[in-house]
Design a protein around this motif. Structure first.
Motif, mmCIF file in Angstrom:
data_model
loop_
_atom_site.group_PDB
_atom_site.id
_atom_site.type_symbol
_atom_site.label_atom_id
_atom_site.label_comp_id
_atom_site.label_asym_id
_atom_site.label_seq_id
_atom_site.Cartn_x
_atom_site.Cartn_y
_atom_site.Cartn_z
ATOM 1 N N LYS A 74 0.824 -1.222 0.000
ATOM 2 C CA LYS A 74 0.000 0.000 0.000
ATOM 3 C C LYS A 74 0.854 1.267 0.000
ATOM 4 O O LYS A 74 0.587 2.220 -0.734
ATOM 5 C CB LYS A 74 -0.939 -0.016 1.209
ATOM 6 C CG LYS A 74 -2.011 -1.092 1.135
ATOM 7 C CD LYS A 74 -2.892 -1.051 2.372
ATOM 8 C CE LYS A 74 -4.028 -2.068 2.281
ATOM 9 N NZ LYS A 74 -3.548 -3.459 2.202
ATOM 10 N N ALA A 97 2.792 1.625 -3.300
ATOM 11 C CA ALA A 97 1.897 2.048 -4.378
ATOM 12 C C ALA A 97 1.750 3.564 -4.401
ATOM 13 O O ALA A 97 1.738 4.188 -5.479
ATOM 14 C CB ALA A 97 0.530 1.383 -4.216
ATOM 15 N N ARG A 150 3.024 0.476 -10.748
ATOM 16 C CA ARG A 150 1.933 -0.135 -9.991
ATOM 17 C C ARG A 150 2.479 -1.227 -9.072
ATOM 18 O O ARG A 150 3.345 -2.012 -9.478
ATOM 19 C CB ARG A 150 0.896 -0.721 -10.946
ATOM 20 C CG ARG A 150 0.261 0.364 -11.827
ATOM 21 C CD ARG A 150 -0.653 -0.202 -12.883
ATOM 22 N NE ARG A 150 0.063 -1.004 -13.866
ATOM 23 C CZ ARG A 150 0.024 -2.326 -13.927
ATOM 24 N NH1 ARG A 150 -0.680 -3.025 -13.038
ATOM 25 N NH2 ARG A 150 0.698 -2.972 -14.860
ATOM 26 N N ASN A 196 1.162 -4.266 -6.455
ATOM 27 C CA ASN A 196 0.037 -5.063 -5.982
ATOM 28 C C ASN A 196 0.541 -6.356 -5.346
ATOM 29 O O ASN A 196 1.723 -6.693 -5.452
ATOM 30 C CB ASN A 196 -0.894 -5.412 -7.152
ATOM 31 C CG ASN A 196 -1.531 -4.181 -7.774
ATOM 32 O OD1 ASN A 196 -2.396 -3.548 -7.189
ATOM 33 N ND2 ASN A 196 -1.092 -3.823 -8.982
ATOM 34 N N LEU A 211 -1.586 -8.782 -13.960
ATOM 35 C CA LEU A 211 -1.184 -7.561 -13.263
ATOM 36 C C LEU A 211 0.027 -6.896 -13.901
ATOM 37 O O LEU A 211 0.322 -5.732 -13.616
ATOM 38 C CB LEU A 211 -0.896 -7.873 -11.784
ATOM 39 C CG LEU A 211 -2.114 -8.249 -10.941
ATOM 40 C CD1 LEU A 211 -1.687 -8.703 -9.552
ATOM 41 C CD2 LEU A 211 -3.091 -7.081 -10.835
ATOM 42 N N SER A 256 -4.184 -4.117 -16.662
ATOM 43 C CA SER A 256 -4.235 -3.724 -15.250
ATOM 44 C C SER A 256 -3.607 -2.362 -14.997
ATOM 45 O O SER A 256 -3.178 -2.068 -13.881
ATOM 46 C CB SER A 256 -3.515 -4.779 -14.396
ATOM 47 O OG SER A 256 -4.166 -6.009 -14.484
ATOM 48 N N ILE A 286 -4.737 -0.418 -11.857
ATOM 49 C CA ILE A 286 -4.809 -1.166 -10.594
ATOM 50 C C ILE A 286 -3.506 -1.008 -9.830
ATOM 51 O O ILE A 286 -2.438 -1.355 -10.338
ATOM 52 C CB ILE A 286 -5.078 -2.660 -10.835
ATOM 53 C CG1 ILE A 286 -6.414 -2.862 -11.559
ATOM 54 C CG2 ILE A 286 -5.075 -3.423 -9.504
ATOM 55 C CD1 ILE A 286 -6.676 -4.303 -11.956
ATOM 56 N N THR A 287 -3.572 -0.487 -8.619
ATOM 57 C CA THR A 287 -2.379 -0.408 -7.765
ATOM 58 C C THR A 287 -2.803 -0.391 -6.299
ATOM 59 O O THR A 287 -3.910 0.048 -5.959
ATOM 60 C CB THR A 287 -1.518 0.828 -8.103
ATOM 61 O OG1 THR A 287 -0.228 0.686 -7.497
ATOM 62 C CG2 THR A 287 -2.160 2.133 -7.636
ATOM 63 N N ALA A 331 -3.503 -2.939 -4.515
ATOM 64 C CA ALA A 331 -4.552 -3.936 -4.276
ATOM 65 C C ALA A 331 -3.960 -5.290 -3.880
ATOM 66 O O ALA A 331 -2.848 -5.639 -4.274
ATOM 67 C CB ALA A 331 -5.420 -4.088 -5.516
ATOM 68 N N ASP A 332 -4.735 -6.032 -3.109
ATOM 69 C CA ASP A 332 -4.366 -7.394 -2.726
ATOM 70 C C ASP A 332 -5.416 -8.340 -3.293
ATOM 71 O O ASP A 332 -6.605 -8.207 -3.007
ATOM 72 C CB ASP A 332 -4.288 -7.536 -1.204
ATOM 73 C CG ASP A 332 -3.964 -8.950 -0.767
ATOM 74 O OD1 ASP A 332 -3.071 -9.580 -1.376
ATOM 75 O OD2 ASP A 332 -4.605 -9.443 0.195
#
Length: 247
Positions: free
Chosen positions: A160, A163, A172, A174, A225, A230, A233-234, A236-237
């Motif tokens: 987190k 990111a 990004r 993840n 990813l 993607s 998207i960053t 994220a789990d």
């Protein structure tokens, strides 16, 4: 299948299991793949089988990580995909814990993962993708998993914050959190073949989808990813456990 063409990918812990499957997947999609591992014979054998590059490096040693980053930069230039996958697991109660066991797990799973990102950040291309291998145990509570679960919870915190820090460069970050996965690591916890089979059957009973995950499942998610699909998207789990955390 060449949507990762001209991309340079580094995978730590790539000689077996999820790392091996991911190296295969990324190679098939056109990436130049470098796998790392502690054991020279094992990592070179895997690289030969996969048709990828191998560099010996122990993720628990900061000096190895620094030398790895320098070697990758020298031989391959900037990195587009970094899959921080190397890790070990253990079981045991808090009462039974030893400092040696605690340090061995944390040095690879947390400190090693942290400094791999730290030392590779300068050689990541803008727009690169970083993926950490976490675990669904980071958000679940089971007796006997305190050290391992804590190491993966720490990884999720790194994701987190990284990111946010790397967002200005469009990098990004993840994580993927598998549940029980059929890999060789299941045999490294001290059980014979029959013991592993008994354990796996017991685990399957706790999974809503009533099946174990596979290394290939995770490899496909790493590939996703790492692709343009993607790009938004960053931080994220992605939990991949057949609904286990819901049960």
């Amino acid at each position: 299948m060449d949507n990762l063409k001209n991309k340079v990918a580094v995978i730590t812990g790539g000689n077996s299991g999820i790392g091996y499957a991911t190296a295969k997947q990324l190679k098939e999609q056109g990436a130049t793949v470098i796998i790392t591992g502690r054991r020279k014979e094992a990592i070179e054998k895997a690289a030969s089988e996969l048709g990828v590059h191998a560099i010996v490096a122990d993720q628990s040693r900061i000096s190895d990580i620094e030398n790895l980053a320098l070697k990758v930069k020298e031989d391959f230039g900037q990195v587009d995909i970094l899959f921080i996958n190397a890790g070990i697991t253990t079981k045991g109660t808090i009462e039974e814990a030893t400092e040696e066991l605690f340090d061995s797990v944390m040095n690879i799973n947390f400190k090693g993962a942290y400094f791999t990102l730290s030392r590779f950040t300068p050689i990541l291309n803008d727009g690169a993708s970083v993926v950490f291998l976490s675990s669904n145990t980071a958000s679940m509570s089971y007796a006997g998993t305190s050290i391992y679960s804590s190491s993966k919870a720490a990884v999720n915190s790194i994701v987190k914050i990284a990111a946010l820090e790397l967002a200005p460069r469009k990098i990004r970050v993840n994580s993927i959190s598998p549940g029980p996965t059929e890999t060789e690591i299941m045999k490294k916890i001290g059980l014979d073949e029959e013991g592993v089979k008994t354990l796996m059957n017991a685990i399957v009973d706790t999974i809503p989808l009533k099946q174990m995950g596979t290394s290939e499942d995770v490899a496909k998610m790493v590939s996703h990813l790492s692709s343009e699909a993607s790009k938004f998207i960053t931080g994220a789990d992605f939990i991949m456990d057949g609904g286990m955390v819901l049960a």
